[in-house]
Scaffold this motif. Structure first.
Motif, mmCIF file in Angstrom:
data_model
loop_
_atom_site.group_PDB
_atom_site.id
_atom_site.type_symbol
_atom_site.label_atom_id
_atom_site.label_comp_id
_atom_site.label_asym_id
_atom_site.label_seq_id
_atom_site.Cartn_x
_atom_site.Cartn_y
_atom_site.Cartn_z
ATOM 1 N N LEU A 1 0.908 -1.241 0.251
ATOM 2 C CA LEU A 1 0.088 -0.052 0.087
ATOM 3 C C LEU A 1 0.825 1.155 -0.062
ATOM 4 O O LEU A 1 0.597 2.157 -0.636
ATOM 5 N N ALA A 2 1.887 1.048 0.719
ATOM 6 C CA ALA A 2 2.888 2.336 0.707
ATOM 7 C C ALA A 2 3.343 2.468 -0.401
ATOM 8 O O ALA A 2 3.647 3.775 -0.827
ATOM 9 N N SER A 3 3.766 1.386 -1.133
ATOM 10 C CA SER A 3 4.668 1.563 -2.418
ATOM 11 C C SER A 3 3.615 2.321 -3.535
ATOM 12 O O SER A 3 4.065 2.843 -4.676
ATOM 13 N N GLY A 4 2.349 2.085 -3.517
ATOM 14 C CA GLY A 4 1.465 2.696 -4.448
ATOM 15 C C GLY A 4 1.336 1.702 -5.796
ATOM 16 O O GLY A 4 0.510 1.898 -6.740
ATOM 17 N N GLY A 5 2.184 0.702 -5.754
ATOM 18 C CA GLY A 5 2.195 -0.256 -6.957
ATOM 19 C C GLY A 5 1.713 -1.585 -6.659
ATOM 20 O O GLY A 5 0.707 -1.607 -5.700
ATOM 21 N N THR B 1 7.884 11.833 -2.256
ATOM 22 C CA THR B 1 8.923 10.874 -2.831
ATOM 23 C C THR B 1 8.257 9.531 -3.736
ATOM 24 O O THR B 1 8.086 8.692 -3.367
ATOM 25 N N PRO B 2 7.717 10.410 -4.737
ATOM 26 C CA PRO B 2 7.332 9.436 -5.989
ATOM 27 C C PRO B 2 7.768 8.156 -6.073
ATOM 28 O O PRO B 2 7.129 7.231 -6.270
ATOM 29 N N GLN B 3 9.370 8.066 -6.349
ATOM 30 C CA GLN B 3 9.852 6.883 -6.572
ATOM 31 C C GLN B 3 9.661 5.744 -5.567
ATOM 32 O O GLN B 3 9.311 4.623 -5.568
ATOM 33 N N LYS B 4 9.241 6.087 -4.300
ATOM 34 C CA LYS B 4 9.152 5.164 -3.122
ATOM 35 C C LYS B 4 7.362 4.804 -3.191
ATOM 36 O O LYS B 4 7.281 3.828 -2.946
ATOM 37 N N ASN B 5 6.673 5.842 -3.235
ATOM 38 C CA ASN B 5 5.275 5.808 -3.071
ATOM 39 C C ASN B 5 4.471 5.852 -4.177
ATOM 40 O O ASN B 5 3.084 5.865 -4.094
ATOM 41 N N CYS B 6 4.879 5.963 -5.500
ATOM 42 C CA CYS B 6 3.901 6.129 -6.556
ATOM 43 C C CYS B 6 4.246 4.985 -7.641
ATOM 44 O O CYS B 6 4.695 5.690 -8.851
ATOM 45 N N GLN B 7 4.370 3.830 -7.449
ATOM 46 C CA GLN B 7 4.786 2.772 -8.441
ATOM 47 C C GLN B 7 3.844 2.320 -9.160
ATOM 48 O O GLN B 7 3.928 1.361 -9.932
ATOM 49 N N GLY B 8 2.619 2.868 -9.230
ATOM 50 C CA GLY B 8 1.492 2.485 -10.044
ATOM 51 C C GLY B 8 1.614 2.984 -11.477
ATOM 52 O O GLY B 8 2.759 3.704 -11.891
ATOM 53 N N THR B 9 0.854 2.648 -12.253
ATOM 54 C CA THR B 9 0.863 2.993 -13.887
ATOM 55 C C THR B 9 0.777 4.551 -13.817
ATOM 56 O O THR B 9 0.246 5.346 -13.024
ATOM 57 N N ASN B 10 1.526 5.295 -14.794
ATOM 58 C CA ASN B 10 1.773 6.494 -15.054
ATOM 59 C C ASN B 10 2.122 7.314 -13.670
ATOM 60 O O ASN B 10 1.996 8.407 -13.382
#
Ligand code: C2O
Length: 574
Positions: free
Chosen positions: A190-194, A378-387
């Motif tokens: 959940l924290a990764s966003g991915g 920290t998008p690299q850490k937390n926004c690993q979803g599509t786009n």
């Protein structure tokens, strides 16, 4: 009084479990018709070594899979659950309709607060007019990965199965095993966003079998007598995968799905989404040998990594050389949607039934994933979803957020601020939900958060049209409704179209979990005759964590047995 009850509880559960163990494979002698069955469940950690790796898993009574709950139709079940782990726990009795006993249903923050470390909660419910194969599982975080077990409910004494009595019965639970701590894993994902990482292994009754590292002897086996017919009670308890199941060179005859009899239907393989159960008959009619029973992935989504190694168990004839190689099972390929449709087409209720023809409440509910805009520094850490967004999931584009106390308690005690009653009966926007997926995510959907419920009058005849969406990817979603079974009157691919949709109002299957076809739709009907707060969600836990769920509140009726009783005194507090 309290002491006496505790004392009796212990002695009964002890003698009962010895008594019932003996029945494991002796189907022809059902437990005699005692009407109340006690079980003592201790949530405990257990050190296990699998895949050359030793770790602690959470279990019930240090068993994995957990103890079997045996009962007969109309029995009363009492299970005292004591949490001896540091994790929050609850147990859900999947498929049990909990007639007038919503307090004991088990989903955390829906009908109860979790049972915290050191606490006890006693579940009490009656299996009103229910029999067949069910299962229980934890319903909090991802604890369900190891906290699960079968519920086997026999017909009343003297009532035969509507098919030739099998020589023996066996429970076959499909699961997924992670080397990581699953409670932490959910938080990390959940924290990764991915996306969620694949399981480290599929398991059959807890065993990965010979295809996996260090697992040649970590394998489940059924010894079979040539010529005899066996009934397998298949249960999919996997966390995030739907699965095919097949036995090398043997046909499977489906006779029950989600604890309701079906017309016999013979097939080479079946597919079960998590939450589904199926009884199949298998006759040992092949040359003496050792045959694989295999569990493999059904993955209808695009660009998702998944475990692709089959779990193997043995269907081994008496007289086969013990060290002989097992004959391989022929599983469909991971994306064989036709194989899935074939199984669904084969599921028909045994007897004609009285499907509601008129509808009082009709809902159109989209199910699917969303990508939300990155809000993190920290998008690299937390926004690993599509786009570079974060994954979410929704029904009618509303991401379900759990409240801080249970919705049932808030509803019952009229506590404000925990939920709203405005779950929409249709999506805000109709568009081409499935073609050309992935759709343009930002334009089509930005999910909204909410704890929204839909209130239904007691006795209303309800229809729900589930429509898959392809915002991220189209995908088969196993949608489960608590508190009810429902008739699956229709399903198909594409966008639901009332002009062309074909409904079976004669003998549709009566299920509690429906795999809404990838890029398609499914329609269910039921009568809302069980008051309470009922969770309706995708049984892939990652989707549930992302918010693919909603809550139906069924009001009390006016008649005598139409009101939900008071909460139990030991209901856990948040
Ligand atoms: Cu089998 Cu809400 O779960």
């Amino acid at each position: 009084m309290a002491n006496f009850a505790t004392f009796c509880f212990l002695c009964l559960s002890l003698s009962m479990s010895y008594y019932l163990q003996a029945f494991h494979a002796m189907a022809h002698e059902w437990p005699a018709g005692g009407s109340t069955r006690f079980y003592d469940f201790k949530v405990q950690t257990l050190r296990v070594t699998k895949l050359c790796n030793t770790k602690e898993i959470v279990t019930i009574n240090k068993k994995f899979p957990g103890p079997v709950v045996y009962a007969q139709e109309d029995d009363r079940i009492i299970v005292k659950v004591t949490n001896e782990t540091p994790y929050n726990a609850t147990i859900h009795w999947h498929g049990v309709r909990q007639k007038l006993s919503c307090w004991f249903d088990g989903p955390s923050y829906i009908t109860q607060c979790p049972i915290q470390a050191g606490q006890t909660f006693t579940y009490e419910f009656t299996l009103v007019k229910q029999k067949g194969t069910f299962f229980w599982h934890a319903h909090v975080s991802w604890l369900r990965a190891t906290v699960y077990g079968a519920i086997v409910v026999y017909p009343k004494t003297g009532v035969p199965y509507p098919f030739k009595h099998p020589y023996e019965e066996h429970i076959v639970i499909l699961g997924e095993y992670w080397l990581k701590d699953v409670v932490q894993l959910e938080q990390q994902v959940l924290a990764s966003g991915g996306a969620a990482p694949p399981a480290d292994a599929f398991t059959i009754n807890g065993h990965p079998g010979p295809n996996y590292n260090c697992s040649r002897n970590d394998v489940y086996k059924i010894d079979v007598v040539p010529g005899k017919t066996y009934m397998l009670r298949l249960i999919n308890a996997a966390l995030n995968m739907e699965n095919f199941f097949a036995i090398a060179y043997h046909k499977l005859t489906v006779v029950e799905a989600d604890a309701e009899y079906t017309k016999s239907f013979t097939t080479d393989r079946v597919m079960l989404g998590p939450g589904q159960t199926m009884n199949v008959l298998v006759t040992a009619d092949q040359p003496i040998g050792k045959y694989s029973m295999a569990m493999g992935p059904y993955m209808s989504a695009k660009n998702v990594s998944f475990q692709n190694i089959s779990a193997i168990a043995y269907f081994q004839y008496v007289g086969a050389a013990p060290n002989s190689l097992s004959l391989p099972a022929n599983l469909p390929s991971f994306n064989d949607n036709l194989a899935v449709k074939t199984v669904m087409d084969g599921l028909r209720s045994l007897n004609p039934i009285n499907v509601p023809k008129e509808i009082d409440a009709s809902l159109f509910v989209t199910v699917g994933l969303n990508v939300n805009k990155c809000q993190s520094k920290t998008p690299q850490k937390n926004c690993q979803g599509t786009n570079n967004g974060t994954f979410a999931a929704s029904t009618n584009n509303i991401t379900f957020m759990k409240p801080t106390i249970s919705i049932l308690e808030a509803y019952y005690k009229k506590i404000d601020g925990q939920f709203t009653e405005d779950f929409p009966g249709a999506p805000l926007k109709f568009y081409d939900f499935v073609n050309g997926a992935p759709n343009n995510a930002p334009n089509n959907t930005q999910a909204r958060n909410g704890t929204r419920t839909k209130v239904l009058e007691f006795g209303s005849r309800v229809q729900i049209i589930f429509q898959d969406t392809g915002t991220v990817t189209t995908e088969n979603h196993p949608i489960h409704l608590h508190g009810y079974s429902f008739y699956v009157v229709g399903y198909g691919t594409g966008n639901f179209n009332p002009q062309t949709a074909n409904f079976n109002l004669i003998d549709p299957p009566y299920m509690n979990t429906i795999g809404v076809p990838v890029g398609g739709w499914a329609v269910i009907r039921f009568v809302a005759d069980n008051p309470g707060v009922w969770f309706m969600h995708c049984h892939l836990d990652i989707h549930q964590s992302w918010g693919l769920g909603a809550v139906l509140i069924v009001e009390n009726g006016k008649g005598p047995l139409e009101t939900l009783p008071h909460p139990p005194a030991d209901l856990p507090r948040c």
